[in-house]
Scaffold this motif. Structure first.
Motif, PDB file in Angstrom:
ATOM      1  N   ASN A 215       0.801  -1.221   0.000  1.00 42.14           N
ATOM      2  CA  ASN A 215       0.000   0.000   0.000  1.00 42.14           C
ATOM      3  C   ASN A 215       0.836   1.273   0.000  1.00 42.14           C
ATOM      4  N   VAL A 216       2.157   1.155   0.096  1.00 42.88           N
ATOM      5  CA  VAL A 216       2.991   2.349  -0.013  1.00 42.88           C
ATOM      6  C   VAL A 216       2.798   2.961  -1.408  1.00 42.88           C
ATOM      7  N   HIS A 217       2.420   4.237  -1.432  1.00 46.34           N
ATOM      8  CA  HIS A 217       2.137   4.965  -2.679  1.00 46.34           C
ATOM      9  C   HIS A 217       1.056   4.257  -3.499  1.00 46.34           C
ATOM     10  N   LEU A 218       0.078   3.685  -2.800  1.00 46.09           N
ATOM     11  CA  LEU A 218      -1.084   3.137  -3.494  1.00 46.09           C
ATOM     12  C   LEU A 218      -1.726   4.213  -4.366  1.00 46.09           C
ATOM     13  N   ILE A 219      -1.784   5.416  -3.833  1.00 46.97           N
ATOM     14  CA  ILE A 219      -2.276   6.563  -4.605  1.00 46.97           C
ATOM     15  C   ILE A 219      -1.062   7.278  -5.169  1.00 46.97           C
ATOM     16  N   ASN A 220      -0.747   6.946  -6.426  1.00 44.24           N
ATOM     17  CA  ASN A 220       0.439   7.473  -7.100  1.00 44.24           C
ATOM     18  C   ASN A 220       0.023   8.375  -8.257  1.00 44.24           C
ATOM     19  N   ALA A 221       0.985   8.776  -9.055  1.00 41.86           N
ATOM     20  CA  ALA A 221       0.692   9.701 -10.146  1.00 41.86           C
ATOM     21  C   ALA A 221      -0.334   9.141 -11.116  1.00 41.86           C
ATOM     22  N   GLU A 222      -0.191   7.865 -11.467  1.00 39.98           N
ATOM     23  CA  GLU A 222      -1.114   7.248 -12.415  1.00 39.98           C
ATOM     24  C   GLU A 222      -2.540   7.225 -11.872  1.00 39.98           C
ATOM     25  N   ARG A 223      -2.678   6.907 -10.597  1.00 42.47           N
ATOM     26  CA  ARG A 223      -4.018   6.835 -10.017  1.00 42.47           C
ATOM     27  C   ARG A 223      -4.613   8.225  -9.801  1.00 42.47           C
ATOM     28  N   LEU A 224      -3.796   9.179  -9.419  1.00 42.19           N
ATOM     29  CA  LEU A 224      -4.300  10.538  -9.265  1.00 42.19           C
ATOM     30  C   LEU A 224      -4.829  11.081 -10.591  1.00 42.19           C
ATOM     31  N   ALA A 225      -4.192  10.673 -11.681  1.00 45.88           N
ATOM     32  CA  ALA A 225      -4.635  11.116 -13.007  1.00 45.88           C
ATOM     33  C   ALA A 225      -6.000  10.554 -13.369  1.00 45.88           C
ATOM     34  N   ARG A 226      -6.427   9.495 -12.697  1.00 41.52           N
ATOM     35  CA  ARG A 226      -7.739   8.894 -12.963  1.00 41.52           C
ATOM     36  C   ARG A 226      -8.869   9.597 -12.211  1.00 41.52           C
ATOM     37  N   MET A 227      -8.523  10.444 -11.252  1.00 39.31           N
ATOM     38  CA  MET A 227      -9.563  11.141 -10.499  1.00 39.31           C
ATOM     39  C   MET A 227     -10.225  12.222 -11.342  1.00 39.31           C
ATOM     40  N   ARG A 228     -11.457  12.519 -10.998  1.00 40.56           N
ATOM     41  CA  ARG A 228     -12.178  13.578 -11.690  1.00 40.56           C
ATOM     42  C   ARG A 228     -11.634  14.937 -11.247  1.00 40.56           C
ATOM     43  N   PRO A 229     -11.565  15.918 -12.152  1.00 37.52           N
ATOM     44  CA  PRO A 229     -10.996  17.221 -11.775  1.00 37.52           C
ATOM     45  C   PRO A 229     -11.800  17.944 -10.698  1.00 37.52           C
ATOM     46  N   GLU A 230     -13.047  17.522 -10.474  1.00 35.67           N
ATOM     47  CA  GLU A 230     -13.872  18.131  -9.421  1.00 35.67           C
ATOM     48  C   GLU A 230     -13.778  17.379  -8.101  1.00 35.67           C
ATOM     49  N   ALA A 250      -0.157  16.714  -9.114  1.00 37.24           N
ATOM     50  CA  ALA A 250      -1.521  16.555  -9.619  1.00 37.24           C
ATOM     51  C   ALA A 250      -2.375  17.770  -9.274  1.00 37.24           C
ATOM     52  N   LEU A 251      -2.185  18.325  -8.087  1.00 37.05           N
ATOM     53  CA  LEU A 251      -2.918  19.536  -7.708  1.00 37.05           C
ATOM     54  C   LEU A 251      -2.486  20.718  -8.569  1.00 37.05           C
ATOM     55  N   ASP A 252      -1.181  20.812  -8.835  1.00 36.04           N
ATOM     56  CA  ASP A 252      -0.693  21.884  -9.712  1.00 36.04           C
ATOM     57  C   ASP A 252      -1.322  21.787 -11.103  1.00 36.04           C
ATOM     58  N   ALA A 253      -1.504  20.549 -11.573  1.00 35.06           N
ATOM     59  CA  ALA A 253      -2.075  20.316 -12.902  1.00 35.06           C
ATOM     60  C   ALA A 253      -3.593  20.322 -12.903  1.00 35.06           C
ATOM     61  N   ARG A 254      -4.196  20.554 -11.726  1.00 34.20           N
ATOM     62  CA  ARG A 254      -5.661  20.577 -11.564  1.00 34.20           C
ATOM     63  C   ARG A 254      -6.308  19.256 -11.974  1.00 34.20           C
ATOM     64  N   GLN A 255      -5.596  18.160 -11.687  1.00 30.85           N
ATOM     65  CA  GLN A 255      -6.160  16.834 -11.960  1.00 30.85           C
ATOM     66  C   GLN A 255      -7.213  16.450 -10.927  1.00 30.85           C
TER      67      GLN A 255
END
Length: 319
Positions: A215-230, A250-255
């Motif tokens: 579970n270390v870095h379970l939420i990584n760049a690839e998964r953050l990119a799958r989130m809705r921008p809202e 991801a926050l900087d990119a408004r993902q």
């Protein structure tokens, strides 16, 4: 009969310390400063039981030899700060404190969720700084919570408590991922096949999985990119579950719209890039921080070590 020697690594509620002092030969950390590695090593070598918390790092090297302690009575449900495989190999029992902190942590997750959605942190900072110029129609407009979709990652006790609050309190749809099939829920929810499936549809993603290991870095760049921008990410689990560098990017990119964080990878250090952001709500690991809960946690530890010294199986053994 000689009382077992117990070392408590941080200050605990006074009611719990009094009970420990009565039942054991207890040594307390009166200064409430985290123990250094050599101090933890000395504790393991000199005591019958050591009672650590999340602020103590007990890696494999501490269990390599010269150990007297037979049990680690961990103050907390999470134990990824302890190398339990190394502890078990050294013949040390490890226990935790499940159940008693469920409601407090679930309440805190909802606190973060609501603060993110309604921009409460921003509003308080503006008001305290004297910068509020008065009510206006476009001022600090956030996002609705009622009727949205909550995505739970880890549908154990705390995940279910959060989902229940969201469903019954705010009429939210519940979707979740868990590595095991979850049945018998008393509210309507859909179990999805992957974490990615949850991230793709949820307005709020709340993390309730153990830290460490896979579970270390379970939420990584690839998964953050799958989130809705809202969408918003809420973490009251463990800091290492989220790749903080990837989250900032991801926050900087408004993902995603923002995050609410109660835990951090290198506590108490928190990246300045998170501390300075208005789209992130941060709290200092307050998940279980109610008087009632912290007392109950301490009493759980006492129950575990008492049964151990009586030669019985501790009820909350994890290793």
């Amino acid at each position: 009969m000689k009382k077992p020697k117990v070392i408590v690594t941080r200050r605990w509620p006074l009611e719990v310390e009094a009970r420990l002092a009565d039942a054991f030969d207890a040594t307390f950390n009166r200064d409430d400063i985290p123990l250094e590695q050599d101090e933890l090593s000395a504790a393991l070598a000199g005591a019958d039981a050591v009672l650590p918390t999340v602020s103590d790092r007990l890696g494999a090297r501490l269990f390599e030899g010269g150990i007297k302690a037979g049990i680690l009575g961990n103050f907390g449900v999470g134990y990824n700060h302890i190398d339990i495989a190394a502890a078990a190999a050294a013949g040390i029992v490890v226990t935790n404190t499940p159940g008693v902190l469920t409601d407090a942590t679930a309440d805190l997750a909802l606190t973060l969720l609501l603060m993110c959605a309604r921009r409460a942190g921003e509003g308080e900072r503006e008001l305290r700084s004297g910068k509020w110029s008065g009510w206006r129609p476009t001022h600090l407009c956030g996002t609705h919570v009622t009727g949205k979709t909550i995505g739970i990652v880890g549908m154990g006790r705390i995940g279910q408590a959060v989902a229940r609050r969201c469903h019954f309190g705010f009429g939210m749809d519940v979707v979740f991922f868990d590595q095991f099939a979850v049945t018998g829920l008393d509210f309507r929810a859909r179990q999805l096949g992957t974490v990615d499936d949850v991230l793709a549809v949820a307005d709020f993603v709340s993390l309730h999985c153990p830290g460490g290991g896979e579970n270390v870095h379970l939420i990584n760049a690839e998964r953050l990119a799958r989130m809705r921008p809202e969408a918003f990410l809420i973490n009251t689990a463990r800091g290492d579950v989220v790749d903080e560098v990837a989250l900032i990017e991801a926050l900087d990119a408004r993902q995603l719209a923002g995050a609410g964080l109660d835990v951090f990878k290198f506590e108490p250090q928190v990246p300045m890039a998170l501390r300075e952001r208005d789209d992130v709500v941060i709290l200092p690991h307050l998940g279980s921080a109610t008087n009632e809960t912290r007392i109950a946690m301490g009493m759980k530890v006492i129950e575990n070590i008492t049964t151990f010294f009586e030669g019985r199986q501790p009820p909350d053994r994890v290793a």
